[in-house]
Design a protein around this motif. Structure first.
Motif, PDB file in Angstrom:
ATOM      1  N   PHE A   1      15.419  26.659  82.352  1.00  0.00           N
ATOM      2  CA  PHE A   1      15.616  28.087  82.590  1.00  0.00           C
ATOM      3  C   PHE A   1      14.278  28.791  82.853  1.00  0.00           C
ATOM      4  CE2 PHE A   1      15.438  32.341  80.568  1.00  0.00           C
ATOM      5  CZ  PHE A   1      16.306  33.024  81.407  1.00  0.00           C
ATOM      6  N   VAL A   2      13.300  28.532  81.984  1.00  0.00           N
ATOM      7  CA  VAL A   2      11.969  29.156  82.119  1.00  0.00           C
ATOM      8  C   VAL A   2      11.317  28.739  83.432  1.00  0.00           C
ATOM      9  CG1 VAL A   2       9.611  29.182  81.161  1.00  0.00           C
ATOM     10  CG2 VAL A   2      11.571  29.509  79.651  1.00  0.00           C
ATOM     11  N   THR A   3      11.419  27.472  83.772  1.00  0.00           N
ATOM     12  CA  THR A   3      10.865  26.979  85.037  1.00  0.00           C
ATOM     13  C   THR A   3      11.497  27.709  86.220  1.00  0.00           C
ATOM     14  OG1 THR A   3      10.574  24.792  84.042  1.00  0.00           O
ATOM     15  CG2 THR A   3      10.452  24.912  86.433  1.00  0.00           C
ATOM     16  N   GLY A   4      12.822  27.873  86.166  1.00  0.00           N
ATOM     17  CA  GLY A   4      13.550  28.554  87.234  1.00  0.00           C
ATOM     18  C   GLY A   4      13.123  30.008  87.396  1.00  0.00           C
TER      19      GLY A   4
ATOM     20  N   ILE B   1      10.313  34.251  90.423  1.00  0.00           N
ATOM     21  CA  ILE B   1       9.347  35.364  90.489  1.00  0.00           C
ATOM     22  C   ILE B   1       8.305  35.072  91.567  1.00  0.00           C
ATOM     23  CG2 ILE B   1       7.445  36.502  89.234  1.00  0.00           C
ATOM     24  CD1 ILE B   1       9.173  36.198  86.670  1.00  0.00           C
ATOM     25  N   ASP B   2       7.832  33.824  91.587  1.00  0.00           N
ATOM     26  CA  ASP B   2       6.816  33.427  92.561  1.00  0.00           C
ATOM     27  C   ASP B   2       7.348  33.512  93.996  1.00  0.00           C
ATOM     28  OD1 ASP B   2       4.183  32.518  93.006  1.00  0.00           O
ATOM     29  OD2 ASP B   2       4.918  30.484  93.370  1.00  0.00           O
ATOM     30  N   ARG B   3       8.621  33.173  94.138  1.00  0.00           N
ATOM     31  CA  ARG B   3       9.231  33.124  95.470  1.00  0.00           C
ATOM     32  C   ARG B   3       9.628  34.523  95.978  1.00  0.00           C
ATOM     33  NH1 ARG B   3      12.694  29.791  93.953  1.00  0.00           N
ATOM     34  NH2 ARG B   3      14.536  31.102  93.891  1.00  0.00           N
ATOM     35  N   LYS B   4      10.252  35.320  95.107  1.00  0.00           N
ATOM     36  CA  LYS B   4      10.832  36.604  95.531  1.00  0.00           C
ATOM     37  C   LYS B   4       9.887  37.794  95.336  1.00  0.00           C
ATOM     38  CE  LYS B   4      15.535  35.116  94.372  1.00  0.00           C
ATOM     39  NZ  LYS B   4      16.682  35.342  93.471  1.00  0.00           N
TER      40      LYS B   4
END
Length: 447
Positions: free
Chosen positions: A121-124, A129-132
């Motif tokens: 979950f944390v990884t996702g 955040i990094d992507r969007k």
């Protein structure tokens, strides 16, 4: 890896933030304990302190950024939320830490503290955040809500400050509170002059410069005061510049008999005592351990012969002292502490407007209790470390309505601060001099 990671600043930061939010632990005390018990290096202690204070300071801003990435916030465990907030804080506010390091250790902490599902979950969330990218604060339509999120200040407090001071001043105050607080000290004039203190500190590689707020203060540009020999010898006292102004405005005479009605931990008591030779200051506090603290501080400042500390509720002074027995009285009243938002960021989340109303009642009770014990012609000084009018001028006004024998006069300071103001009381706001917020009123007892 487990043993190694649970001693790292990032892991400890998550544990501390969880404790502060769940049990209301004081961040400064929890930090000191964590640094000492884990034997952290200077570098790690600095990072831990930076993350903990930073997340608390920017909590509402960080939570706003996190909202689009959490589908079921009510199901989110508190420690997982704190972990994500620490990762966000490091990315947004700490320039010298690579994103890779933040991501790797955040995911590792999730794995060690939780289970595979939490790690996933944390990884996702981090990759989303990094992507969007993060939501824009500018897209919040309501200007007060936007100011609340931008400065991480509860909406009730934003509304109250705008109501009392106008949007421009409120915005200026709230924009200033997230800056790092200055380290300031008061010169113990009983022992050394300003020049001697600067010289003593320089020998210890501590750079100190004079304050513009008061001649009694020095700002520390580099070095750590509490471990210095100058501090241990009582030549300086750690105190904010604004906090020195209340006693400064009292014009203590060498033989004055003074009551410090709410004295702990004794910073203002020792400041009063430094001006006395034949006089005496009586420092009161309701708690026994705090009375001991006053005595210890008086001893370190070498003014113990001018200080008598007593365990007593300020509202019960008539049980111990005669009427009209003091030349000067200081009521540094219990207050909401909203003026300390820069130094104690959690204070803004802990308080509500109702707290100010309850404190206002206690403040008036204390003023009513001490008033008969001031000599005619004597000065009663009222001060708080809040910037809310209910606890400041409104408290003074209510007291004056009940005591026509008292008159409020204009509060004066050595540096003649805010000479053009129309108000008799002196309100120092956090953006005025980048010091703590403070209020002082000067009341004279007439015939």
């Amino acid at each position: 890896m487990t043993n190694k990671i649970n001693k790292t600043p990032r892991y400890l930061a998550v544990e501390l933030l969880e404790r502060v939010e769940k049990s209301g632990a004081y961040s400064n005390l929890a930090l000191n304990q964590a640094i000492t018990s884990n034997d952290l290096s200077k570098r790690d202690a600095h990072l831990l302190t930076n993350i903990v204070y930073g997340v608390i300071q920017h909590k509402l801003t960080l939570e706003y950024y996190l909202v689009p990435f959490i589908k079921n916030p009510q199901k989110l465990q508190n420690w997982v939320k704190q972990l994500l907030l620490t990762a966000l804080y490091q990315q947004l506010y700490l320039d010298n830490i690579p994103k890779r390091a933040v991501f790797n250790e955040t995911i590792e902490i999730a794995k060690v503290k939780g289970h595979a599902g939490i790690r996933k979950f944390v990884t996702g969330v981090l990759h989303a955040i990094d992507r969007k990218g993060l939501p824009k604060i500018e897209q919040i339509n309501d200007p007060l809500e936007r100011l609340s999120v931008k400065t991480s200040t509860p909406l009730w407090l934003v509304k109250q400050l705008v109501k009392e001071l106008g949007e421009k001043k409120a915005s200026s105050i709230l924009s200033s509170i997230n800056q790092a607080p200055k380290q300031t000290i008061r010169i113990n004039t009983k022992l050394e002059t300003k020049e001697q203190v600067i010289e003593s500190l320089a020998k210890e590689q501590i750079v100190a410069t004079p304050s513009l707020v008061t001649p009694l203060a020095l700002q520390i540009e580099s070095g750590f005061i509490p471990t210095s020999e100058t501090f241990k010898a009582g030549k300086v006292i750690v105190q904010d510049e604004s906090a020195m102004l209340a006693v400064e405005s009292m014009n203590i005479a060498p033989n004055d008999k003074v009551l410090d009605a709410c004295a702990a931990p004794g910073g203002k008591t020792t400041q009063i005592a430094a001006n006395l030779t034949d006089g005496m200051v009586y420092g009161l506090d309701i708690h026994k351990h705090k009375v001991k603290l006053i005595q210890e501080n008086a001893k370190r400042a070498q003014v113990q012969t001018q200080v008598q500390a007593k365990q007593l509720d300020a509202r019960k002074v008539s049980e111990v002292f005669e009427k009209e027995s003091f030349d000067k009285i200081l009521v540094d009243a219990p207050c909401s502490g909203i003026g300390l938002m820069r130094r104690k960021p959690e204070v803004k989340y802990e308080k509500q407007l109702a707290d100010s109303k309850n404190l206002h009642r206690i403040q008036v009770e204390i003023l009513n209790a001490v008033a008969p014990h001031l000599k005619v012609g004597g000065i009663l000084t009222y001060s708080t470390c809040t910037i809310l009018d209910e606890e400041n001028q409104q408290t003074v006004t209510e007291f004056l309505q009940q005591h026509p024998e008292f008159e409020q006069v204009k509060t004066q300071t050595a540096a003649n601060l805010k000479p053009e103001r129309k108000e008799l009381g002196l309100a120092i706001y956090p953006d005025d001099y980048l010091s703590d917020g403070f209020y002082i009123a000067t009341l004279v007892k007439k015939n």
